[in-house]
Design a protein around this motif. Structure first.
Motif, PDB file in Angstrom:
ATOM      1  N   GLY B   7      67.052  51.125  54.101  1.00 16.99           N
ATOM      2  CA  GLY B   7      66.192  50.257  54.908  1.00 16.99           C
ATOM      3  C   GLY B   7      66.240  50.694  56.355  1.00 16.99           C
ATOM      4  N   GLY B   8      65.433  50.079  57.175  1.00 14.88           N
ATOM      5  CA  GLY B   8      65.418  50.378  58.603  1.00 14.88           C
ATOM      6  C   GLY B   8      66.615  49.743  59.283  1.00 14.88           C
ATOM      7  N   SER B   9      66.742  50.011  60.584  1.00 13.83           N
ATOM      8  CA  SER B   9      67.870  49.379  61.280  1.00 13.83           C
ATOM      9  C   SER B   9      67.516  47.921  61.573  1.00 13.83           C
ATOM     10  N   GLY B  10      68.525  47.066  61.458  1.00 14.84           N
ATOM     11  CA  GLY B  10      68.313  45.635  61.675  1.00 14.84           C
ATOM     12  C   GLY B  10      67.526  44.969  60.560  1.00 14.84           C
ATOM     13  N   SER B  11      67.475  45.601  59.379  1.00 19.45           N
ATOM     14  CA  SER B  11      66.660  45.054  58.286  1.00 19.45           C
ATOM     15  C   SER B  11      67.434  44.105  57.375  1.00 19.45           C
ATOM     16  N   GLY B  12      68.765  44.001  57.596  1.00 16.11           N
ATOM     17  CA  GLY B  12      69.577  43.135  56.748  1.00 16.11           C
ATOM     18  C   GLY B  12      70.214  43.867  55.575  1.00 16.11           C
ATOM     19  N   GLU B  15      74.054  42.913  55.114  1.00 18.11           N
ATOM     20  CA  GLU B  15      74.214  41.568  54.578  1.00 18.11           C
ATOM     21  C   GLU B  15      73.911  41.544  53.085  1.00 18.11           C
ATOM     22  N   ASN B 124      70.197  54.732  55.572  1.00 17.45           N
ATOM     23  CA  ASN B 124      69.279  54.317  56.623  1.00 17.45           C
ATOM     24  C   ASN B 124      67.982  55.112  56.542  1.00 17.45           C
ATOM     25  N   GLU B 160      65.573  48.959  48.653  1.00 17.04           N
ATOM     26  CA  GLU B 160      65.218  49.033  50.070  1.00 17.04           C
ATOM     27  C   GLU B 160      65.137  47.601  50.594  1.00 17.04           C
ATOM     28  N   VAL B 161      65.794  47.335  51.699  1.00 11.89           N
ATOM     29  CA  VAL B 161      65.764  45.979  52.249  1.00 11.89           C
ATOM     30  C   VAL B 161      64.774  45.936  53.413  1.00 11.89           C
ATOM     31  N   VAL B 162      63.782  45.042  53.315  1.00 14.22           N
ATOM     32  CA  VAL B 162      62.765  44.871  54.360  1.00 14.22           C
ATOM     33  C   VAL B 162      62.944  43.492  54.967  1.00 14.22           C
ATOM     34  N   TYR B 163      63.440  43.437  56.172  1.00 16.28           N
ATOM     35  CA  TYR B 163      63.665  42.152  56.859  1.00 16.28           C
ATOM     36  C   TYR B 163      64.260  41.105  55.908  1.00 16.28           C
ATOM     37  N   SER B 164      65.356  41.480  55.307  1.00 16.36           N
ATOM     38  CA  SER B 164      66.173  40.630  54.409  1.00 16.36           C
ATOM     39  C   SER B 164      65.619  40.523  52.981  1.00 16.36           C
ATOM     40  N   VAL B 165      64.424  41.070  52.732  1.00 21.35           N
ATOM     41  CA  VAL B 165      63.844  40.987  51.382  1.00 21.35           C
ATOM     42  C   VAL B 165      64.148  42.279  50.620  1.00 21.35           C
ATOM     43  N   LEU B 167      63.622  45.178  48.006  1.00 20.53           N
ATOM     44  CA  LEU B 167      62.588  45.778  47.156  1.00 20.53           C
ATOM     45  C   LEU B 167      63.279  46.801  46.264  1.00 20.53           C
TER      46      LEU B 167
END
Lengths: 126, 177
Positions: B7-12, B15, B124, B160-165, B167
């Motif tokens: 995922g991107g940075s800060g995407s969760g 967590e 990342n 892949e995590v997109v803003y906490s979601v 995929l």
């Protein structure tokens, strides 16, 4: 609350306006609108720019206030953070902040849409 | 089982990875930390991640280079975070593997897989912002993407995590639980 995300120039705002039946003239531009507009508008695009402006004036984003005052808002944001870590300190902090805020919003949102080439996919709450 | 989380940075991503580790219920838990504390910003980030892991029962192993020398025998769940740091360390740090970084890291991943029950690796996405970086940075992108592809091909599941979601791109991470 609904979050629409994706890369730049992917047709996110057009997709959101069409999908949710909102006229472009009703939408607020997060890059230039008065800060309190977020509590009134149906749709705010350039939400990442809105976050940048808050950081520049050292204000913080309150999800609690937004949920209370404008729970049905549609937020359209660029998906940042898919590049190499920027060398500029503010740029690093900005993309990190946008990520954290959008994670918060996505958790609260009843739906999250991701737009690629103008095509939206519901990735949460479909 | 092997789960790759990107995922991107800060995407969760972190967590999500830590949540998965807790759901796996395979003790004991080990966290392989790769971020070298260069400056105050890194130390802040490290502190933020330490706080997230507090009370989750992780032991921490610091590994900046030489992943294949890490011994994780006997651990139920190992979380390695993150591949982008480890690759940068191998490429840029003194004593790092330099142009052999991809094969050295992949040898390390193979070794870890043979020693523990579940291995979760966080990496990342640094490949799609349209900026043309200098040749050195492009080489870093090339090595990391090669490592990501190799791990993904070995992995039971790729998320892949997109803003906490989350995929799911491969497999089913729920089957690991």
């Amino acid at each position: 609350m609904i979050l629409v995300t994706g890369g730049c120039f992917q047709g996110k705002t057009a997709y959101a306006c069409k999908t949710f039946g909102i006229g472009r003239e009703e939408a607020a531009d997060g890059a230039v609108c008065p800060p309190e507009e977020i509590y009134k508008t149906k749709l705010l695009f350039h939400f990442h720019e809105y976050i940048r402006r808050l950081m520049e004036t050292e204000e913080s984003f309150s999800l609690e206030a937004l949920t209370r005052k404008n729970p049905e808002i549609i937020l359209v944001t660029n998906e940042l953070g898919y590049g190499v870590v920027p060398t500029d300190r503010f740029d690093r902090a900005y993309r990190e902040k946008t990520g954290r805020v959008c994670c918060q919003v996505a958790r609260e949102a009843k739906q999250v849409h991701r737009v690629v080439c103008g095509i939206g996919t519901v990735i949460k709450g479909g | 089982m092997l789960l790759l989380i990107t995922g991107g940075s800060g995407s969760g991503k972190s967590e999500y990875a830590e949540k998965m580790v807790l759901r796996l219920q395979k003790m004991p838990r080990l966290y392989i930390a790769t971020m070298y504390p260069f400056d105050e910003e890194c130390r802040l980030r490290i502190r933020r991640h330490r706080k997230m892991r507090a009370e989750k029962g992780f032991k921490t192993l610091e590994c900046y280079t030489g992943l294949k020398n890490a011994d994780v025998t006997g651990y139920g769940t190992v979380l390695l975070e993150c591949m982008s740091n480890l690759t940068a360390n191998e490429l840029y740090q003194e004593g790092g593997a330099k142009e052999r970084c991809a094969e050295e890291i992949l040898a390390g991943v193979h070794r870890l897989l043979g020693q523990c029950e579940h291995l979760l690796i966080v990496t990342n996405e640094i490949f799609s912002d349209g900026v043309d970086y200098d040749p050195e940075t492009r080489i870093y992108q090339k090595y990391l993407s090669e490592i990501n592809r190799q791990i993904a091909s070995m992995a039971d599941a790729v998320v892949e995590v997109v803003y906490s979601v989350p995929l799911v791109h491969k497999g089913n991470p729920e089957e690991m639980v």
